[in-house]
Scaffold this motif. Structure first.
Motif, short mmCIF file in Angstrom:
data_model
loop_
_atom_site.label_atom_id
_atom_site.label_comp_id
_atom_site.label_asym_id
_atom_site.label_seq_id
_atom_site.Cartn_x
_atom_site.Cartn_y
_atom_site.Cartn_z
N GLU A 121 2.51 1.48 -3.73
CA GLU A 121 1.48 1.70 -4.75
C GLU A 121 1.06 3.17 -4.79
OE1 GLU A 121 -1.59 -1.07 -3.79
OE2 GLU A 121 -0.44 -2.81 -4.52
N CYS A 143 -9.66 2.23 5.19
CA CYS A 143 -11.05 1.80 5.12
C CYS A 143 -11.75 2.01 6.46
CB CYS A 143 -11.15 0.34 4.70
SG CYS A 143 -12.85 -0.28 4.57
N ALA A 148 -8.12 -1.47 5.26
CA ALA A 148 -7.23 -1.46 4.10
C ALA A 148 -6.77 -0.04 3.80
CB ALA A 148 -7.93 -2.05 2.88
N HIS A 149 -5.51 0.10 3.40
CA HIS A 149 -4.97 1.40 3.01
C HIS A 149 -5.06 1.50 1.49
CE1 HIS A 149 -3.41 1.28 7.06
NE2 HIS A 149 -2.65 0.25 6.78
N VAL A 150 -5.92 2.38 1.00
CA VAL A 150 -6.13 2.46 -0.45
C VAL A 150 -6.23 3.91 -0.90
CG1 VAL A 150 -7.29 0.22 -0.63
CG2 VAL A 150 -8.65 2.27 -0.16
N CYS A 155 -7.72 5.64 -8.04
CA CYS A 155 -8.80 5.42 -7.06
C CYS A 155 -9.17 3.95 -7.03
CB CYS A 155 -10.00 6.28 -7.42
SG CYS A 155 -11.44 6.01 -6.34
N HIS A 156 -9.19 3.39 -5.85
CA HIS A 156 -9.51 1.98 -5.64
C HIS A 156 -10.92 1.64 -6.12
CE1 HIS A 156 -9.47 -1.92 -3.56
NE2 HIS A 156 -10.65 -1.61 -3.04
N SER A 166 -0.85 6.55 -8.55
CA SER A 166 -1.91 5.70 -7.98
C SER A 166 -3.27 6.07 -8.57
CB SER A 166 -1.95 5.85 -6.46
OG SER A 166 -2.01 7.22 -6.09
N MET A 203 -5.14 9.26 -0.09
CA MET A 203 -5.10 7.97 0.60
C MET A 203 -6.08 7.94 1.77
SD MET A 203 -3.11 5.33 -0.02
CE MET A 203 -2.57 3.78 0.70
N TYR A 258 0.82 -1.21 0.00
CA TYR A 258 0.00 0.00 0.00
C TYR A 258 0.85 1.26 0.00
CZ TYR A 258 0.81 0.23 5.09
OH TYR A 258 1.39 0.30 6.34
N CYS A 290 -13.79 0.65 1.43
CA CYS A 290 -13.15 0.22 0.19
C CYS A 290 -14.03 -0.69 -0.66
CB CYS A 290 -11.83 -0.48 0.49
SG CYS A 290 -12.00 -2.06 1.35
#
Length: 322
Positions: free
Chosen positions: A141, A257, A264-266, A244-245, A242, A254, A138, A280
């Motif tokens: 990314e 969640c 989660a780190h997204v 967007c998830h 990066s 960033m 994470y 997320c």
């Protein structure tokens, strides 16, 4: 312009601490008395912390660290801020100052050659050089050095196993880097132990590189472990890497969640952040125990019964008997 009255300090120091639990309490009390907030790890092998406070309080804190002969060599990465980057102070004892599964290695005995930001910048593009990111998925990314080799790891403790896949690099100059330098101390030492001969590390990590070398060729943002979540590094040739998830559009924003069982780190754009209520996935959004999203995607960790005033009564009693 907003007043910048606060600082954020990032630091570590590998140094033997004989009575870490006792020192943990002393260190914690100093932080409470000087309104220093953040997360600090005390271990038999040293210190690791990210803290925030008013400029004058941070200066006192750095003086407190440097006054102890064990930690006199500690280097601080100092960033200006308009408020505290943490809501609480946590000073905890742990077996290692960064969880690595490499407790047998002492960076004070042997580690990779330290490169200052300018040296790293001049060496990184040479033909026989490999730039190795030792951070988790994470983190890299969200941002990484141009042409860097990244590893598919969820935690730094997975690094030793991944090194088995890097045998083909033993005839190269390997330049390791991480956020502030602490992971590289053990990562480069382990590479040397495994037979890599030409191993280097970016001293002070990405943060110092941004401060002293303009962050050139660092693409994206750097994940940090405070309420900023991600910070800009590159003022020379910035680039968003990066997406967007949720919707896939370019985004270097960033979040963690909001479903705390996921966390989660997204990367997530602002629009999707609000639509997904900081989660997320649809499954996480429907979780009844999800945290309230406030637009930042940062959540103070559960204290797990940690008492920030532990030891104060003991100190008061000792003073009254003096």
């Amino acid at each position: 312009m907003e007043n910048i009255n606060y600082q954020i300090l990032l630091y570590y120091c590998y140094a033997k601490i004989e009575n870490p639990e006792e020192y943990r309490e002393q260190h914690h009390l100093f932080c409470v008395e000087h309104n220093i907030r953040g997360r600090i790890i005390i271990s038999d092998e040293g210190l690791n912390g990210t803290v925030s406070g008013l400029v004058e309080d941070c200066e006192k804190y750095m003086a407190y660290i440097h006054a102890d002969p064990r930690f006199a060599k500690t280097e601080f990465k100092i960033d200006s801020h308009d408020k505290h980057a943490f809501t609480k102070i946590h000073v905890r004892y742990k077996p290692e100052i960064v969880h690595s599964a490499l407790r047998h290695l002492d960076p004070n005995v042997k580690t990779g050659k330290h490169l200052n930001p300018e040296e790293f910048k001049n060496l990184k593009d040479q033909e026989d050089v490999v730039i190795l990111d030792v951070r988790s998925n994470y983190e890299h990314e969200l941002g990484h050095f141009k042409n860097a080799l990244t590893l598919d790891i969820d935690n730094f403790r997975d690094f030793p196993e991944k090194v088995k896949e890097l045998e083909y690099l033993k005839n190269k100059k390997v330049l390791t880097y991480c956020t502030g330098g602490i992971k590289c101390e053990k990562a480069s030492a382990f590479l040397l132990e495994q037979g890599f001969e030409d191993v280097y590390q970016l001293h002070g990590g990405i943060i110092k590189y941004g401060m002293e070398a303009g962050g050139e060729d660092f693409e994206g943002k750097c994940y940090v472990f405070d309420n900023r979540i991600a910070v800009d590094v590159n003022t020379v040739n910035p680039k968003v890497v990066s997406t967007c998830h949720v919707c896939g559009t370019p985004s270097d924003r960033m979040v963690n969640c909001a479903n705390q069982s996921c966390n989660a780190h997204v990367a997530m754009c602002e629009k999707c952040g609000w639509e997904m209520e900081g989660t997320c996935s649809t499954e996480c959004k429907e979780n009844p125990d999800k945290r309230t999203y406030d637009g930042t995607g940062y959540y103070q960790k559960n204290t797990n019964g940690y008492n920030p005033y532990k030891g104060l009564k003991r100190k008061a009693k000792a003073e009254s008997n003096a």
